[in-house]
Design a protein around this motif. Structure first.
Motif, PDB file in Angstrom:
ATOM      1  N   ARG A  66       0.807  -1.219   0.000  1.00 45.17           N
ATOM      2  CA  ARG A  66       0.000   0.000   0.000  1.00 45.17           C
ATOM      3  C   ARG A  66       0.844   1.275   0.000  1.00 45.17           C
ATOM      4  O   ARG A  66       0.303   2.374   0.049  1.00 45.17           O
TER       5      ARG A  66
ATOM      6  N   TYR B   7      -7.251   3.286  -8.716  1.00 45.05           N
ATOM      7  CA  TYR B   7      -7.111   3.084  -7.275  1.00 45.05           C
ATOM      8  C   TYR B   7      -8.485   2.967  -6.611  1.00 45.05           C
ATOM      9  O   TYR B   7      -8.686   2.146  -5.705  1.00 45.05           O
TER      10      TYR B   7
ATOM     11  N   ARG C 178      -9.423  -0.097  -4.368  1.00 45.54           N
ATOM     12  CA  ARG C 178      -9.664   0.093  -2.929  1.00 45.54           C
ATOM     13  C   ARG C 178     -11.064  -0.368  -2.547  1.00 45.54           C
ATOM     14  O   ARG C 178     -11.264  -0.986  -1.495  1.00 45.54           O
TER      15      ARG C 178
ATOM     16  N   LEU D 276      -2.737  -0.842  -5.125  1.00 46.43           N
ATOM     17  CA  LEU D 276      -2.919   0.165  -4.079  1.00 46.43           C
ATOM     18  C   LEU D 276      -1.720   1.109  -3.964  1.00 46.43           C
ATOM     19  O   LEU D 276      -1.729   2.012  -3.136  1.00 46.43           O
TER      20      LEU D 276
END
Length: 267
Positions: A11, A60, A64, A80
């Motif tokens: 991440r 993204y 997500r 991510l």
């Protein structure tokens, strides 16, 4: 076993993305201050880098939302990190959208994150995953047009205003085209979970050609004119004039030479 360290690395924002953001910031400053003699080139770099940033955020948002909906494989795929090089089809997600902006000033819908839909339960979750991307473009368009509808343009250089107006046009076209309910686009992804299995199987073979079909239709003069009339009507309602978008695109296409009308307005 997945460790906290590996999750953090999955991440961590990519240096590639941060580099693109840096280009956007520096060229945005150059456009604002009119620092560069080649202002058209600065506008080109600013709008292109901002457009790529929005594409990364679009993907993204899909990833997500999928992660929080149950697809825990998303992190390992690198989605991510906001790194555009991690997308399944970088050509579709980054290269083609940039080429279409350069050639025609159209916000081409991207879209190439592989989501393991079998891990996700619930039709609303599947629809929300598909909607998350274009909603990001909507949010980006709201941010770009905010100085216009908030009447906060006092002191904003004309060149920067034009660039912002053109960028808003790109975000709006991307959002609207993405929401078209055609196989292969996010709009169909929103609708698909609610269709019967038989219909989904019949439509599935056409998904790879949906985007091409939309753009083929857009090349029909009457459709193209109607589409952009609608886009400009929405922008005008938000305070972005036709002059803003026209001159923004003219500055962006610096290789064609400056338009005298836009030079007069800018001067």
């Amino acid at each position: 076993m997945t460790t906290a360290t590996s999750r953090n690395s999955d991440r961590r924002i990519s240096p590639v993305f941060l580099g693109i953001v840096a280009v956007m910031a520096v060229t945005g400053w150059a456009v604002w201050t009119d620092f560069s003699a080649a202002v058209g080139f600065a506008v080109f770099l600013f709008v292109t880098s901002a457009w790529i940033v929005s594409l990364c955020l679009h993907e993204y948002a899909h990833a997500r939302t999928a992660l929080h909906s149950g697809d825990i494989s998303i992190g390992a795929k690198g989605y991510l990190t906001l790194n555009p090089l991690k997308y399944t089809h970088a050509l579709l997600s980054i290269v083609l959208p940039v080429v279409f902006v350069i050639l025609g000033g159209i916000g081409l819908p991207g879209g190439a994150v592989f989501i393991e839909r079998g891990r996700i339960q619930g039709r609303w979750k599947h629809s929300l995953i598909s909607a998350a991307g274009p909603l990001t473009n909507v949010l980006f368009a709201v941010v770009c047009t905010a100085p216009f509808w908030l009447h906060a343009l006092s002191g904003v250089p004309a060149t920067f205003r034009f660039a912002l107006g053109f960028l808003a046009l790109l975000q709006l076209t991307a959002a609207i085209l993405n929401f078209v309910p055609v196989p292969g686009l996010d709009g169909y992804g929103v609708l698909e979970p609610w269709l019967s299995y038989r219909i989904r199987r019949q439509v599935e073979p056409f998904a790879p050609f949906g985007l091409l079909a939309v753009f083929a239709v857009l090349f029909i003069p009457g459709v193209n004119e109607g589409f952009f009339d609608a886009i400009h009507s929405i922008l005008r309602a938000l305070g972005v004039t036709d002059v803003d978008t026209y001159c923004g695109q003219n500055l962006y296409r610096f290789w064609e030479g400056a338009n005298q009308f836009c030079e007069t307005v800018n001067g």
